[in-house]
Design a protein around this motif. Sequence first.
Motif, PDB file in Angstrom:
ATOM      1  N   GLY A   1      33.593  62.005  15.084  1.00  0.00           N
ATOM      2  CA  GLY A   1      32.477  61.686  14.209  1.00  0.00           C
ATOM      3  C   GLY A   1      31.523  60.671  14.785  1.00  0.00           C
ATOM      4  O   GLY A   1      30.721  60.076  14.058  1.00  0.00           O
ATOM      5  N   GLU A   2      31.557  60.481  16.110  1.00  0.00           N
ATOM      6  CA  GLU A   2      30.679  59.519  16.763  1.00  0.00           C
ATOM      7  C   GLU A   2      29.297  60.134  17.000  1.00  0.00           C
ATOM      8  O   GLU A   2      29.149  61.354  17.049  1.00  0.00           O
ATOM      9  N   THR A   3      28.298  59.279  17.164  1.00  0.00           N
ATOM     10  CA  THR A   3      26.930  59.749  17.334  1.00  0.00           C
ATOM     11  C   THR A   3      26.753  60.429  18.689  1.00  0.00           C
ATOM     12  O   THR A   3      27.050  59.846  19.732  1.00  0.00           O
ATOM     13  N   VAL A   4      26.265  61.663  18.661  1.00  0.00           N
ATOM     14  CA  VAL A   4      25.987  62.425  19.875  1.00  0.00           C
ATOM     15  C   VAL A   4      24.494  62.737  19.900  1.00  0.00           C
ATOM     16  O   VAL A   4      23.980  63.405  19.003  1.00  0.00           O
ATOM     17  N   GLU A   5      23.807  62.244  20.912  1.00  0.00           N
ATOM     18  CA  GLU A   5      22.368  62.475  21.022  1.00  0.00           C
ATOM     19  C   GLU A   5      22.104  63.862  21.597  1.00  0.00           C
ATOM     20  O   GLU A   5      22.749  64.279  22.566  1.00  0.00           O
ATOM     21  N   VAL A   6      21.147  64.572  21.011  1.00  0.00           N
ATOM     22  CA  VAL A   6      20.730  65.881  21.508  1.00  0.00           C
ATOM     23  C   VAL A   6      19.292  65.776  21.992  1.00  0.00           C
ATOM     24  O   VAL A   6      18.401  65.384  21.237  1.00  0.00           O
ATOM     25  N   ILE A   7      19.076  66.111  23.255  1.00  0.00           N
ATOM     26  CA  ILE A   7      17.729  66.137  23.818  1.00  0.00           C
ATOM     27  C   ILE A   7      17.414  67.590  24.151  1.00  0.00           C
ATOM     28  O   ILE A   7      17.935  68.143  25.118  1.00  0.00           O
ATOM     29  N   GLN A   8      16.593  68.224  23.329  1.00  0.00           N
ATOM     30  CA  GLN A   8      16.274  69.641  23.512  1.00  0.00           C
ATOM     31  C   GLN A   8      14.849  69.793  24.015  1.00  0.00           C
ATOM     32  O   GLN A   8      13.892  69.418  23.343  1.00  0.00           O
ATOM     33  N   GLU A   9      14.724  70.383  25.194  1.00  0.00           N
ATOM     34  CA  GLU A   9      13.418  70.568  25.818  1.00  0.00           C
ATOM     35  C   GLU A   9      12.922  72.002  25.720  1.00  0.00           C
ATOM     36  O   GLU A   9      11.712  72.247  25.788  1.00  0.00           O
ATOM     37  N   VAL A  10      13.840  72.961  25.600  1.00  0.00           N
ATOM     38  CA  VAL A  10      13.469  74.373  25.509  1.00  0.00           C
ATOM     39  C   VAL A  10      14.433  75.084  24.566  1.00  0.00           C
ATOM     40  O   VAL A  10      15.469  74.542  24.182  1.00  0.00           O
ATOM     41  N   GLY A  11      14.087  76.307  24.207  1.00  0.00           N
ATOM     42  CA  GLY A  11      14.983  77.122  23.397  1.00  0.00           C
ATOM     43  C   GLY A  11      14.728  76.999  21.907  1.00  0.00           C
ATOM     44  O   GLY A  11      14.078  76.069  21.424  1.00  0.00           O
ATOM     45  N   SER A  12      15.270  77.954  21.170  1.00  0.00           N
ATOM     46  CA  SER A  12      15.125  77.977  19.722  1.00  0.00           C
ATOM     47  C   SER A  12      15.807  76.773  19.080  1.00  0.00           C
ATOM     48  O   SER A  12      16.863  76.325  19.522  1.00  0.00           O
ATOM     49  N   THR A  13      15.194  76.271  18.027  1.00  0.00           N
ATOM     50  CA  THR A  13      15.779  75.151  17.281  1.00  0.00           C
ATOM     51  C   THR A  13      16.404  75.610  15.969  1.00  0.00           C
ATOM     52  O   THR A  13      16.809  74.781  15.148  1.00  0.00           O
ATOM     53  N   LEU A  14      16.514  76.910  15.774  1.00  0.00           N
ATOM     54  CA  LEU A  14      17.058  77.421  14.520  1.00  0.00           C
ATOM     55  C   LEU A  14      18.515  77.025  14.312  1.00  0.00           C
ATOM     56  O   LEU A  14      18.994  76.980  13.177  1.00  0.00           O
ATOM     57  N   TRP A  15      19.238  76.735  15.389  1.00  0.00           N
ATOM     58  CA  TRP A  15      20.644  76.342  15.264  1.00  0.00           C
ATOM     59  C   TRP A  15      20.799  75.061  14.443  1.00  0.00           C
ATOM     60  O   TRP A  15      21.834  74.841  13.805  1.00  0.00           O
ATOM     61  N   LYS A  16      19.753  74.233  14.416  1.00  0.00           N
ATOM     62  CA  LYS A  16      19.828  72.979  13.663  1.00  0.00           C
ATOM     63  C   LYS A  16      19.902  73.218  12.156  1.00  0.00           C
ATOM     64  O   LYS A  16      20.413  72.372  11.418  1.00  0.00           O
ATOM     65  N   THR A  17      19.385  74.369  11.719  1.00  0.00           N
ATOM     66  CA  THR A  17      19.358  74.643  10.276  1.00  0.00           C
ATOM     67  C   THR A  17      20.740  74.947   9.715  1.00  0.00           C
ATOM     68  O   THR A  17      20.916  74.978   8.501  1.00  0.00           O
ATOM     69  N   THR A  18      21.720  75.181  10.584  1.00  0.00           N
ATOM     70  CA  THR A  18      23.069  75.518  10.120  1.00  0.00           C
ATOM     71  C   THR A  18      24.030  74.335  10.202  1.00  0.00           C
ATOM     72  O   THR A  18      25.218  74.485   9.936  1.00  0.00           O
ATOM     73  N   LEU A  19      23.517  73.164  10.570  1.00  0.00           N
ATOM     74  CA  LEU A  19      24.387  71.996  10.693  1.00  0.00           C
ATOM     75  C   LEU A  19      24.899  71.555   9.322  1.00  0.00           C
ATOM     76  O   LEU A  19      24.148  71.539   8.349  1.00  0.00           O
ATOM     77  N   PRO A  20      26.162  71.175   9.236  1.00  0.00           N
ATOM     78  CA  PRO A  20      26.713  70.729   7.950  1.00  0.00           C
ATOM     79  C   PRO A  20      26.234  69.324   7.598  1.00  0.00           C
ATOM     80  O   PRO A  20      25.795  68.561   8.465  1.00  0.00           O
ATOM     81  N   GLU A  21      26.318  68.981   6.332  1.00  0.00           N
ATOM     82  CA  GLU A  21      25.977  67.626   5.915  1.00  0.00           C
ATOM     83  C   GLU A  21      26.958  66.643   6.554  1.00  0.00           C
ATOM     84  O   GLU A  21      28.131  66.935   6.729  1.00  0.00           O
ATOM     85  N   GLY A  22      26.438  65.483   6.909  1.00  0.00           N
ATOM     86  CA  GLY A  22      27.296  64.462   7.487  1.00  0.00           C
ATOM     87  C   GLY A  22      27.598  64.660   8.956  1.00  0.00           C
ATOM     88  O   GLY A  22      28.482  63.996   9.501  1.00  0.00           O
ATOM     89  N   HIS A  23      26.863  65.569   9.624  1.00  0.00           N
ATOM     90  CA  HIS A  23      27.110  65.775  11.055  1.00  0.00           C
ATOM     91  C   HIS A  23      26.709  64.519  11.831  1.00  0.00           C
ATOM     92  O   HIS A  23      25.937  63.680  11.344  1.00  0.00           O
ATOM     93  N   SER A  24      27.214  64.413  13.044  1.00  0.00           N
ATOM     94  CA  SER A  24      27.009  63.188  13.827  1.00  0.00           C
ATOM     95  C   SER A  24      25.982  63.345  14.943  1.00  0.00           C
ATOM     96  O   SER A  24      25.889  62.493  15.822  1.00  0.00           O
ATOM     97  N   LEU A  25      25.207  64.434  14.924  1.00  0.00           N
ATOM     98  CA  LEU A  25      24.196  64.636  15.957  1.00  0.00           C
ATOM     99  C   LEU A  25      22.945  63.816  15.650  1.00  0.00           C
ATOM    100  O   LEU A  25      22.596  63.597  14.491  1.00  0.00           O
ATOM    101  N   SER A  26      22.266  63.402  16.711  1.00  0.00           N
ATOM    102  CA  SER A  26      21.064  62.589  16.562  1.00  0.00           C
ATOM    103  C   SER A  26      20.033  63.044  17.578  1.00  0.00           C
ATOM    104  O   SER A  26      20.376  63.466  18.687  1.00  0.00           O
ATOM    105  N   TRP A  27      18.744  62.992  17.205  1.00  0.00           N
ATOM    106  CA  TRP A  27      17.675  63.338  18.144  1.00  0.00           C
ATOM    107  C   TRP A  27      16.449  62.490  17.857  1.00  0.00           C
ATOM    108  O   TRP A  27      16.437  61.684  16.935  1.00  0.00           O
ATOM    109  N   ASP A  28      15.421  62.678  18.668  1.00  0.00           N
ATOM    110  CA  ASP A  28      14.168  61.924  18.528  1.00  0.00           C
ATOM    111  C   ASP A  28      14.371  60.422  18.702  1.00  0.00           C
ATOM    112  O   ASP A  28      13.650  59.608  18.125  1.00  0.00           O
ATOM    113  N   GLY A  29      15.385  60.037  19.483  1.00  0.00           N
ATOM    114  CA  GLY A  29      15.581  58.625  19.782  1.00  0.00           C
ATOM    115  C   GLY A  29      16.190  57.814  18.661  1.00  0.00           C
ATOM    116  O   GLY A  29      16.152  56.578  18.694  1.00  0.00           O
TER     117      GLY A  29
END
Length: 253
Positions: A33-61
């Motif tokens: 459950g630790e914070t994991v930064e995601v840096i996405q430069e290319v590709g579809s971002t639709l996968w983000k819409t399926t993330l569960p509540e309380g996920h530990s991913l972080s983006w945009d700094g």
Amino acid sequence: MINEFTLERLDIPCGWIRGEGDWAGVAAAMKRGETVEVIQEVGSTLWKTTLPEGHSLSWDGDNLSTIKARIWISFTQRRFSPESALPKVQWHPRVLWVGIGCEGGTSRELIESAITQVCHAYDLASSAIAGIATIDTKANEAGIIELCQGRNWPLKTFAANILNSVEVPNPSNIVAQKVGTSSVAEAAALCAVREEILTADERKYTQISIHQRSSALICGSNPLLVPKKIFRLGEKPGSVTVAVAFCAIEYLG
């Protein structure tokens, strides 16, 4: 629960290829459950819409001070330091189209070596290659066919008059006299990108967001990442020209 959110639960598009990195380390951080930064430069971002509540991913700094792992999503081949305490991985959407021009009888070995050299010189991940593009008279060229079959890359071919209609940075009158178009590698790579963008909405296996399609059309005005490079292999017969173009719509086939 957060501790049930694992790397395997990410709804990543099936065409993305796992690259180098500490996958076990990133997976462990996510499971804790630790914070994991995601840096996405290319590709579809639709996968983000399926993330569960309380996920530990972080983006945009966000939450930089709490980051315990990092995921890169790009066509760049990053070389992570083994001494870094921060586990990192890279996913590669297939967004690079490689244009090929070659003499008759050029071997798969030379073509593959040329592509590898270009990828290394420009820090491009070979896993991000969507496919190969060339002139239609090379549709049965043994070296190209063997390479595409061996690497599971689709092959797109275009008629000389289509290629000749594309504006390229390095046209050649000599090439035009031989094959009817002033460019093969550069023009073919650009034609492959244009075809992918124009046909994206018709595909059954992907959804294209408005933002992604707009980005594709904007990038389509100048998508050539690598202008043509010519390679030979010692005294062996044949030569190959390589160019690489970027497509904002990833290949999922």
